[in-house]
Design a protein around this motif. Sequence first.
Motif, PDB file in Angstrom:
ATOM      1  N   ILE A 130      39.632  18.309  -3.818  1.00 44.78           N
ATOM      2  CA  ILE A 130      38.850  17.926  -2.633  1.00 44.78           C
ATOM      3  C   ILE A 130      38.904  16.412  -2.452  1.00 44.78           C
ATOM      4  O   ILE A 130      38.673  15.643  -3.385  1.00 44.78           O
ATOM      5  N   ASP A 131      39.214  15.984  -1.214  1.00 45.63           N
ATOM      6  CA  ASP A 131      39.313  14.554  -0.917  1.00 45.63           C
ATOM      7  C   ASP A 131      38.617  14.263   0.413  1.00 45.63           C
ATOM      8  O   ASP A 131      38.260  15.169   1.185  1.00 45.63           O
ATOM      9  N   ALA A 132      38.446  12.978   0.675  1.00 46.48           N
ATOM     10  CA  ALA A 132      38.072  12.434   1.989  1.00 46.48           C
ATOM     11  C   ALA A 132      36.890  13.181   2.635  1.00 46.48           C
ATOM     12  O   ALA A 132      35.816  13.231   2.056  1.00 46.48           O
ATOM     13  N   LYS A 159      33.817   4.185  -1.971  1.00 43.09           N
ATOM     14  CA  LYS A 159      32.750   4.487  -1.006  1.00 43.09           C
ATOM     15  C   LYS A 159      32.397   5.982  -1.038  1.00 43.09           C
ATOM     16  O   LYS A 159      31.218   6.341  -0.965  1.00 43.09           O
ATOM     17  N   GLU A 160      33.417   6.816  -1.131  1.00 42.52           N
ATOM     18  CA  GLU A 160      33.165   8.268  -1.207  1.00 42.52           C
ATOM     19  C   GLU A 160      32.401   8.610  -2.488  1.00 42.52           C
ATOM     20  O   GLU A 160      31.504   9.462  -2.475  1.00 42.52           O
ATOM     21  N   LEU A 161      32.760   7.933  -3.587  1.00 41.14           N
ATOM     22  CA  LEU A 161      32.061   8.181  -4.861  1.00 41.14           C
ATOM     23  C   LEU A 161      30.601   7.754  -4.749  1.00 41.14           C
ATOM     24  O   LEU A 161      29.698   8.464  -5.196  1.00 41.14           O
ATOM     25  N   ALA A 191      38.210   8.858 -10.003  1.00 41.96           N
ATOM     26  CA  ALA A 191      37.553   7.710  -9.367  1.00 41.96           C
ATOM     27  C   ALA A 191      38.644   6.694  -9.017  1.00 41.96           C
ATOM     28  O   ALA A 191      39.103   5.932  -9.867  1.00 41.96           O
ATOM     29  N   LYS A 192      39.073   6.721  -7.741  1.00 39.72           N
ATOM     30  CA  LYS A 192      40.243   5.923  -7.333  1.00 39.72           C
ATOM     31  C   LYS A 192      39.877   4.450  -7.235  1.00 39.72           C
ATOM     32  O   LYS A 192      38.808   4.095  -6.782  1.00 39.72           O
ATOM     33  N   GLY A 193      40.824   3.609  -7.615  1.00 44.98           N
ATOM     34  CA  GLY A 193      40.618   2.171  -7.531  1.00 44.98           C
ATOM     35  C   GLY A 193      41.732   1.467  -8.268  1.00 44.98           C
ATOM     36  O   GLY A 193      42.832   1.990  -8.404  1.00 44.98           O
TER      37      GLY A 193
HETATM   38 MG   LIG Z   1      41.185   8.694   1.367  1.00 45.98          MG
END
Ligand SMILES: [Mg+2]
Length: 284
Positions: A130-132, A159-161, A191-193
Motif C-alpha cells: 500500500i502506497d500514497a 509526510k504519509e508516515l 519508511a522512505k527517505g
Molecule cells: Mg509517493
Amino acid sequence: MENFLQIDRAEILKRFIPIATSAHKGVQGHALIIGGSYGKTGAVCLASKACLKSGAGLVTAYVPKCSYGIVQTAVPEVMVITDDYMEHIVSIHFDLSLQAIGIGIGMGQHPDTQHAFFNFVKANKTALVIDADGLNILSRNKEWLSLLPENTIITPHAKELERLIGTWDSKEDMIKKATLFSKEFKLIVVAKGAPTYTIDKDMVYENTTGNQALATAGSGDVLTGIITGLAAQGYKLTDAAILGVYLHGAAADIALPETGHHSFIASDCIAYLGKAFLSLENIQ
Ligand SMILES: [Mg+2]
Ligand SMILES: NC(=O)C1=CN([C@@H]2O[C@H](COP(=O)(O)OP(=O)(O)OC[C@H]3O[C@@H](n4cnc5c(N)ncnc54)[C@H](OP(=O)(O)O)[C@@H]3O)[C@@H](O)[C@H]2O)[C@@H](O)CC1
Ligand SMILES: Nc1ncnc2c1ncn2[C@@H]1O[C@H](COP(=O)(O)OP(=O)(O)O)[C@@H](O)[C@H]1O
C-alpha cells in the motif's frame, strides 16, 4: 529494543533468488496494480512497468476508465481492467488469480474511492503493498488498519508516515514509533527517505543504496511497482521490501554517471533496473 541491520550487497545476495532456467510467465507471478485518477495515470504506468521489469510474469492494472488508453499505450505489456467510472475508482472488482497487489498510487481520496478501498481491504486475502493515497485513506480511517493481511507492506514517505503515526522529534523517535506501529498492526513499514528504513516489528533494516537523484516525481511509484513485482514472485514479504528498496536505490546509483542528479527522472529508475539486477547476478 530494536535490532538494526545494514542492507548491503552481501545481505542482499543472501535473499536474492535468480530466475530458474525452466521458468515461464505462469510461475513468475501475476501482480495487480490498483490506482490512478484523472491527471494521475502516470503513477500507474510507472508502477506497473517497474513491476514487470522486476520479473513479475504478468501484470494487470486496475484503473478508472479515463486511464485505459494511457496505460495500454504507455506499457503495452500490461493488461488493463477498468472501473465503471471515468475519473476515479468507485468500486474494485476483478476475477483474477493473483500473487500480489499494489494499491494507492495516483488514486486520489474521493469519498467513493475511500468506500471502494474499504470494501477491497475487507475482502482481500492476497499479499498487499500500500502506497500514497491508499495510506492517506488509511490515515483518515485508522480503524481499517486492523483489516489488512498480516505482513502487508506499507511504503510511506515522511509526510504519509506522519499522517499514520504522528510527529516525531528525532530519527530514533521515528523508528521507535514506526516499530510500535508495525507491531500493533503486524505491518512491514518501508519508511522512505535518505536512507530508507524497512521496519518489521523489532527488526530495522537500513538501506545503503540510492541518492538525491531520486528526489523526483514518481520515484516512489516505481518503488511500489518493484516491491509488488518481487512479492508476486513469492519472495517472503520482508525480503521483497528490503530487496525492492535496495534495487531501486542501486538503479539510481548506476544511472548517475549518465543522468547526473538533475536529469534523472522516475522512468530512468525503471530503465536502469536491469543493471541493478545485473549487479547482483554477475552476468556479463
Ligand atoms: Mg509517493
Ligand atoms: N505522474 C504521476 O501520476 C504522479 C502521481 N503521484 C501521485 O500523486 C499523489 C500525491 O502524492 P504526493 O506524495 O505528491 O502528495 P502528499 O502525500 O500530499 O505529499 C506532498 C506533501 O508531502 C510532503 N512530502 C512529500 N514527500 C516528503 C518527504 N520525502 N519528506 C517530507 N515531506 C514530504 C510535502 O510537504 P511539505 O514539505 O511541502 O510541507 C509535500 O507538499 C499520490 O497519489 C501519488 O501517487 C506522485 O507520485 C507524483 C507523480
Ligand atoms: N535525497 C534522497 N536520497 C535518497 N533517496 C531519496 C531521496 N529523495 C527521495 N528519495 C527516494 O525517492 C522515493 C520518493 O518517493 P515518493 O515521495 O513517494 O515519490 P512519488 O510519490 O513522487 O512517487 C523514495 O523511495 C525515497 O526514499
